[in-house]
Design an enzyme around this catalytic site. Structure first.
Site, PDB file in Angstrom:
ATOM      1  N   ASP A   1     -56.679 -77.779  32.255  1.00  0.00           N
ATOM      2  CA  ASP A   1     -55.565 -77.827  31.292  1.00  0.00           C
ATOM      3  C   ASP A   1     -55.315 -76.442  30.698  1.00  0.00           C
ATOM      4  O   ASP A   1     -54.176 -76.003  30.568  1.00  0.00           O
ATOM      5  CB  ASP A   1     -55.801 -78.908  30.216  1.00  0.00           C
ATOM      6  CG  ASP A   1     -57.200 -78.911  29.623  1.00  0.00           C
ATOM      7  OD1 ASP A   1     -58.070 -78.167  30.124  1.00  0.00           O
ATOM      8  OD2 ASP A   1     -57.426 -79.658  28.651  1.00  0.00           O
TER       9      ASP A   1
ATOM     10  N   LYS B   1     -62.734 -79.425  35.400  1.00  0.00           N
ATOM     11  CA  LYS B   1     -62.613 -80.233  34.180  1.00  0.00           C
ATOM     12  C   LYS B   1     -64.024 -80.675  33.827  1.00  0.00           C
ATOM     13  O   LYS B   1     -64.347 -81.876  33.764  1.00  0.00           O
ATOM     14  CB  LYS B   1     -61.654 -81.412  34.450  1.00  0.00           C
ATOM     15  CG  LYS B   1     -61.292 -82.244  33.242  1.00  0.00           C
ATOM     16  CD  LYS B   1     -60.354 -81.550  32.260  1.00  0.00           C
ATOM     17  CE  LYS B   1     -60.105 -82.419  31.042  1.00  0.00           C
ATOM     18  NZ  LYS B   1     -59.402 -81.687  29.953  1.00  0.00           N
TER      19      LYS B   1
ATOM     20  N   TYR C   1     -57.813 -87.072  47.354  1.00  0.00           N
ATOM     21  CA  TYR C   1     -56.994 -87.321  48.534  1.00  0.00           C
ATOM     22  C   TYR C   1     -57.745 -88.096  49.609  1.00  0.00           C
ATOM     23  O   TYR C   1     -57.127 -88.732  50.450  1.00  0.00           O
ATOM     24  CB  TYR C   1     -56.500 -85.998  49.130  1.00  0.00           C
ATOM     25  CG  TYR C   1     -55.331 -85.376  48.403  1.00  0.00           C
ATOM     26  CD1 TYR C   1     -55.429 -85.017  47.067  1.00  0.00           C
ATOM     27  CD2 TYR C   1     -54.135 -85.128  49.069  1.00  0.00           C
ATOM     28  CE1 TYR C   1     -54.363 -84.425  46.411  1.00  0.00           C
ATOM     29  CE2 TYR C   1     -53.065 -84.537  48.419  1.00  0.00           C
ATOM     30  CZ  TYR C   1     -53.182 -84.192  47.091  1.00  0.00           C
ATOM     31  OH  TYR C   1     -52.124 -83.604  46.449  1.00  0.00           O
TER      32      TYR C   1
HETATM   33  C1  IPM Z   1     -48.589 -79.934  49.098  1.00  0.00           C
HETATM   34  C2  IPM Z   1     -47.870 -81.260  49.064  1.00  0.00           C
HETATM   35  C3  IPM Z   1     -48.741 -82.307  49.741  1.00  0.00           C
HETATM   36  C4  IPM Z   1     -50.024 -82.409  48.937  1.00  0.00           C
HETATM   37  C5  IPM Z   1     -48.092 -83.687  49.910  1.00  0.00           C
HETATM   38  C6  IPM Z   1     -46.791 -83.613  50.655  1.00  0.00           C
HETATM   39  C7  IPM Z   1     -49.021 -84.666  50.561  1.00  0.00           C
HETATM   40  O1  IPM Z   1     -47.533 -81.596  47.770  1.00  0.00           O
HETATM   41  O2  IPM Z   1     -48.965 -79.467  50.194  1.00  0.00           O
HETATM   42  O3  IPM Z   1     -48.773 -79.330  48.034  1.00  0.00           O
HETATM   43  O4  IPM Z   1     -50.064 -83.115  47.920  1.00  0.00           O
HETATM   44  O5  IPM Z   1     -50.993 -81.769  49.322  1.00  0.00           O
END
Ligand code: IPM
Ligand code: MG
Length: 364
Positions: free
Chosen positions: A225, A193, A143
């Site tokens: 997995d 993993k 992320y």
């Molecule tokens: C979550 C959601 C978010 C994430 C999105 C909306 C960015 O799916 O909080 O699980 O991927 O973290």
């Protein structure tokens, strides 16, 4: 008796509908136990992009920073903001909040209500007794890793995302999981993993080292997995699951179905910052904006309401009040009321507001 300041960010899609019911519950608890919950509303997601040009403004960030807790609805999911050309995406609000508020530990408890065992697509005899907590790392991994981009090359476009973790980031999240397990069944499953990924190999080494400091807690390691398979095969085998950001995102949607519906799962995002009342945190239902049912008054507000219970427990230390909310939710479910997502033959289906009202009534 106390005064607590909460920034409320309802966001997009069903966010405002479910947060309205959660706020109702907060007001009722405040009156009954004489707490003052001072709530300030802010814009996030699409509404913020339209009004302020970004998914969350600096002013709203400051509002959050200055409060004791943040109550978040949902963002995104509306067509038009998903194309690769838009840099301004509603999801940026969530990522910015998590990163800048240093909320690295995302707690997602899964404890199906007895009366809902039949609502799940998994057999009730497999589900019975499930009580697990996923501790998802929230400020690292794919992320946030750099580089992360789509770029033009003479051979055509290419894209890259980077999974990056420092030892420190792994250490603090694994430690959080071990600490939490001490108030539970003292079993931690670290999910990675490690047969493929370097980040996972480091993850496993650090998890082993931290485990050495918790001789009273059992640890095991599962590949992601395998974990996704075991979650539906034998969910009662899990107590605390700790895992990196993307794995945790995926596994918790799967785990939500153990509880019957995504509409049942609350979450808490925590760091280490203390306020006058306890640990600062952001609280959100995990279900997202659900644009397909937005504005129809049929979204399940229970995840948002249980999210408020987590806020009272983790950020304000109001354990009795949190218990009261959870008991009220269970009572309404036991009485047979269901929202659309939990529809069962012979059980009355109610809308968002009606479910909120039933729970508020059950509080008093
Ligand atoms: C979550 C959601 C978010 C994430 C999105 C909306 C960015 O799916 O909080 O699980 O991927 O973290
Ligand atoms: Mg998710």
């Amino acid at each position: 008796m106390g005064t607590y300041t909460i920034t409320v960010l309802p966001g997009d899609g069903i966010g405002p509908e479910v947060i309205e019911q959660a706020v109702r519950v907060l007001h009722t608890i405040g009156e009954r136990y004489q707490h003052t919950f001072q709530m300030h509303h802010g814009l996030v997601g699409i509404a913020a992009i339209q009004a302020e040009g970004q998914a969350i403004s600096d002013a709203t960030m400051e509002l959050c920073q200055g409060s004791d807790a943040v109550l978040f609805g949902a963002v995104g999911g509306i067509a038009g903001y998903e194309g690769s050309k838009t840099q301004v995406r509603p999801e940026n609000a969530l990522l910015r909040l998590r990163k800048e508020l240093e909320l690295f530990a995302n707690l997602r408890p899964v404890r199906p209500f007895k009366a809902l065992l039949n609502a799940s697509t998994i057999k009730p005899e497999v589900l019975a007794g499930t009580d697990l907590l996923v501790v998802r790392e929230l400020t690292g991994g794919l992320y946030f890793g750099k580089p992360g981009e789509i770029r033009e090359t003479p051979q055509g476009r290419e894209a890259v995302d980077t999974m990056f973790y420092t030892e420190h980031e792994i250490d603090r999240i694994v430690r959080a999981a071990f600490d939490l397990s001490r108030n539970r069944r003292k079993k931690v499953t670290s999910v990675d993993k490690a047969n493929i990924l370097n980040t996972s190999r480091l993850w496993r080494q650090v998890a082993e080292r931290v485990a050495g400091e918790y001789p009273d807690v059992e640890i095991d390691h599962l590949l992601v997995d395998t974990c996704s398979m075991q979650l539906v095969r034998h969910p009662t085998a899990f107590d605390v699951i700790v895992t990196e950001n993307t794995f945790g995102d995926i596994l918790t949607d799967e785990a939500a179905m153990l509880a019957g519906s995504m509409g049942m799962l609350p979450s808490a995002s925590l760091g280490t910052r203390q306020t006058a009342h306890g640990l600062f945190g952001m609280y959100e239902p995990i279900h997202g904006s659900a644009p397909d049912i937005a504005g129809q008054g049929k979204a399940n507000p229970i995840a948002a309401i249980l999210t408020v219970a987590m806020m009272l427990r983790y950020s304000f230390g109001l354990h009795r009040e949190a218990d009261v909310i959870e008991a009220a939710v269970e009572q309404v479910i036991e009485a047979g009321y269901r929202t659309e997502d939990l529809k069962e033959a012979g059980k009355p289906v109610v809308g968002t507001q009606e479910m909120g009202r039933l729970i508020v009534d059950a509080l008093s």
